[in-house]
Enzyme design. Structure first.
Site, short mmCIF file in Angstrom:
data_model
loop_
_atom_site.label_atom_id
_atom_site.label_comp_id
_atom_site.label_asym_id
_atom_site.label_seq_id
_atom_site.Cartn_x
_atom_site.Cartn_y
_atom_site.Cartn_z
N ASP A 614 0.69 -1.16 -0.04
CA ASP A 614 -0.17 -0.07 0.09
C ASP A 614 0.76 1.14 -0.02
O ASP A 614 1.72 1.21 0.75
CB ASP A 614 -0.91 -0.16 1.21
N HIS A 709 -15.47 5.08 4.79
CA HIS A 709 -15.29 6.40 5.89
C HIS A 709 -16.85 7.09 6.29
O HIS A 709 -16.85 8.11 7.10
CB HIS A 709 -14.38 7.42 5.18
#
Length: 774
Positions: A614, A709
């Site tokens: 990542d 989120h």
């Protein structure tokens, strides 16, 4: 040499301060409110108490002017949108019904209404809520929050300075609202916005503010002549108001450049500038502009973004030079202290010698006060502090931890071939498809699954000695089995083990690498109630033993489907840590990359065919000035390739990025040479997919279709609609289906339904594809 005393005593101040409280009381109160365990009045009382404690601590330390208005329940840019009435149409009813719940709906969304887009605050890991504006936007002033917090501080006997996001930065951070033409420029609304700021300034003046701080960090970026003219017009107009407080225009995160002359000529009473390494050039530019005659200068000489102690002698030399360039010089940090933890004194597990090198917000405040005393009274007034500072700096420079000859020899031996895959992507993808046997539009997740209360309790029990290592590991195995079973039943194609053993995607690795230090209380706000503990990168980096192989291999033993190995990339390991400042970042990145390269090759050797490294911070760390981009991107992309290029062609390398503006780094994304990239795209309506297509990006990509989120659950229809948008830009042979980001912060009920809907959407679209494509 003794510094000359200033004509008037230098004052100590800060631009802003961490909001959360020593034990993250704000986070707990807000999340309790969301869950119905805390009522609104209790939440407000907690917030007021935290503000009171902050101001009292600052005043007792010797800060003469405390910031107000920088406190936020979620985000200061969102607070600005409320202050100027820029509430999106879809949120207005919620705001009218209940202002607090409406505020949180704008930040997090509801099941029926999408939140505002979220992205990174300049080159930091703080996320702000992006204002949505259009040609029909009508601004209205609402100064209630700013006035109330000012009055709180006044009532407690402090000298407050309200802090507002400046009008130019606010508009430059904004985006065209949904349904508005993409080429709409929010800055065209400046003449409509300035009267609203004028009204807020008048309200603050009436409430007793002597000074008001207007933050304009956007002006340290490259700006067009039109944007600079807009800044000149804004501060000519605001500076010419008669019913206002004195204005301090604050810039930070870098050199103002062309904007310095614009602000210096404006009729404002003060400027705040960054004079740390990030603001290199501001001192020379200020001298070349003839200084700031008749104005106050707030000098940011203490680094507001890193945690190393200040070099007092160096800072005093800078401050001494500045005395001749402004009518009055005060001392501050280079930015808000929002970006550092609260108190290094709470870190009892760090070697006492190393602890002497660290300065969190509380210690930085003390440094600012010491420097103000030294500037006012000369070096004799702070002789003891100077001697201790010299000793601490020397201790760090001579410490064994900072240099490992073996690590330095290995980085010196790196060749160009070490950073290149053995075959080009066009050949690798054929081998990978044959090896993995994945369907069209393969589904996967980003890596983490919900970190349940049970998992956190098990981790706490292990630390406290209530369970032994064997008992803890059984709990982790149980969680991995549950996560894998759910993914198989749901029909996900490439699985993850869920990362139940990991506390944080950077800290977990930092705790297993040499050269890193972990804190116990070093919390920093990332967004909303999400706080992270960035580790401290103090010395040379190496990997003593494998970090993830055991749990990834265990997970793979439970399933026939491929399980991704999950690592954090070298740039993100730097960006989300407090990095050492005694060598170039690129050199540190190479050290981390080599440690990760060992992990990647060990994963492959133990049967892992898909490995994700990542790099969500690749765009975040991009320098704010264009002339610095090439050098940064060269070492950033090189370090990723160095970490990932030692594998066979049929091993598939993934990477992941989220919550940033990707359009200006698409070439760098291409240069990573990853086989698959997953990116945040749900809130931005697949914008990144269009940007990849415009660039001609040749590899596989998974623009997210599930915004993790927000607590809302995307329907099958919503996910399918986003996939169809993705297919307009990326062919089905190269399109993956995944969430925006990891699922650690979500709960299991919403995660299950959301992923089931994601897989159903992929199947629906797969069925619509032409036979030859499917």
């Amino acid at each position: 040499m003794t510094a000359k005393p200033a004509a008037a005593a230098a004052r100590a101040t800060v631009y802003g301060y961490p909001r959360q409280g020593q034990n993250r009381e704000l986070k707990k109160a807000i999340e309790g409110y969301w869950k119905g365990r805390v009522d609104a009045d209790t939440l407000r009382q907690t917030a007021a108490e935290l503000r009171r404690e902050t101001w009292q601590q600052l005043a007792e330390a010797g800060v003469h002017e405390v910031p107000t208005g920088d406190f936020s329940y979620y985000d200061h840019v969102l607070d600005t949108s409320v202050m100027v009435g820029a509430v999106p149409e879809r949120h207005r009813e919620a705001v009218r019904t209940d202002a607090l719940d409406g505020y949180f709906a704008m930040a997090r969304g509801t099941q029926d209404v999408a939140p505002l887009e979220m992205t990174k605050w300049f080159d930091t890991n703080y996320h702000y809520l992006v204002p949505e504006l259009g040609p029909d936007t009508v601004f209205t002033a609402d100064s209630a929050k700013q006035v109330a917090e000012l009055q709180e501080a006044l009532a407690l006997g402090h000298t407050p300075r309200p802090v507002l996001v400046g009008p130019v930065t606010y508009l430059l951070l904004a985006k065209a609202a949904p349904g508005v033409a993409a080429d709409f420029e929010p800055l065209t609304l400046l003449d409509r916005l300035l009267p609203v700021y004028a009204e807020v300034l008048a309200d603050l003046r009436a409430a007793g503010a002597e000074w008001v701080q207007l933050d304009e960090p956007a002006l340290v970026q490259d700006r067009t002549a039109a944007e600079l003219n807009a800044a000149a017009r804004a501060y000519r107009e605001l500076g010419s108001l008669t019913d206002r407080s004195k204005l301090l225009v604050a810039s930070y995160f870098g050199r103002l450049g062309e904007a310095l002359a614009v602000l210096a000529k404006s009729p404002v009473e003060g400027l705040a500038l960054d004079f740390t390494e990030s603001g290199a050039g501001n001192l020379a530019d200020l001298a070349a502009a003839g200084g700031l005659p008749g104005k106050r200068l707030v000098a940011g000489v203490v680094n507001g973004r890193n945690i190393w102690i200040n070099d007092y002698e160096k800072s005093l030399a800078t401050l001494g030079t500045l005395l001749g360039l402004a009518d009055h010089v005060d001392v501050s940090a280079s930015s808000s202290l929002l970006h550092v933890p609260l108190d290094a004194g709470a870190e009892h597990d760090i070697d006492p010698q190393i602890a002497r090198w660290l300065a969190f917000a509380k210690q930085k405040t003390q440094e600012i006060v010491v420097l103000a005393r030294g500037l006012s009274g000369g070096t004799d007034a702070i002789a003891a502090e100077l001697a201790a500072n010299r000793a601490d700096l020397a201790s760090r420079a001579d410490a064994v931890i900072t240099r490992d000859p073996a690590v330095r020899a290995r980085t010196a031996a790196i060749t160009d071939a070490d950073g290149r895959r053995s075959q080009p992507y066009a050949e690798r993808t054929v081998a990978q498809r044959a090896h993995l046997g994945l369907p069209m539009l393969p589904t996967t997740t980003i890596g983490s699954f919900p970190q349940t209360t049970e998992l956190r309790t098990a981790r706490a029990d292990l630390r406290a000695g209530r369970i032994d290592e064997a008992g803890y590991e059984e709990r982790i195995k149980d969680e991995i089995r549950e996560v894998l079973s759910f993914q198989e039943k749901t029909g996900i194609d490439v699985l993850v083990h869920g990362e139940p053993e990991r506390n944080d995607m950077v800290q977990y690795f930092a705790e297993q690498l040499t050269g890193y230090l972990a804190t116990q209380h070093g919390w920093v706000q990332s967004y909303g109630t999400r706080y992270v503990r960035p580790p401290v990168l103090a010395g040379d980096i190496s990997r003593p033993e494998p970090m993830t192989v055991r749990w990834t291999t265990y997970a793979q033993s439970l399933t026939e489907r491929p399980v991704k190995g999950m690592l954090t990339g070298p740039v993100t390991m730097l960006a989300w840590s407090f990095v050492r400042d005694d060598q170039p970042l690129g050199e540190t990145a190479r050290q981390v990359a080599l440690a990760l390269r060992d992990e990647v090759t060990d994963l492959e050797a133990n049967g892992t065919s898909v490995i994700q490294v990542d790099e969500p911070a690749l765009r975040e760390t991009l320098p704010l000035r264009a002339d610095e981009h090439a050098a940064y991107l060269e070492w950033a992309t090189e370090s990723f390739r160095l970490a990932t290029s030692g594998v066979r062609p049929d091993t598939q390398i993934h990477t992941h990025m989220c919550y940033a503006e990707f359009g200006d780094i698409v070439q760098a994304i291409d240069d990573l040479d990853a086989d698959v990239i997953s990116l945040e795209a749900a809130r931005s309506h697949m914008q990144v997919a269009r940007e990849l297509a415009a660039h001609g990006y040749p590899r596989e990509a998974g623009p997210g279709v599930y915004d993790i989120h927000a607590p809302r659950i995307p329907s099958v229809e919503e996910a399918a609609a986003l996939l169809r948008k993705g297919l307009e830009a990326i062919p089905a042979t190269r399109l993956w289906v995944n969430p925006d980001c990891g699922l650690k912060t979500r709960g299991w009920p919403e995660t299950r339904t959301s992923l089931e809907n994601l897989v159903a959407a992929a199947r629906e679209i797969r069925a619509e594809l032409p036979t030859e494509a499917a």
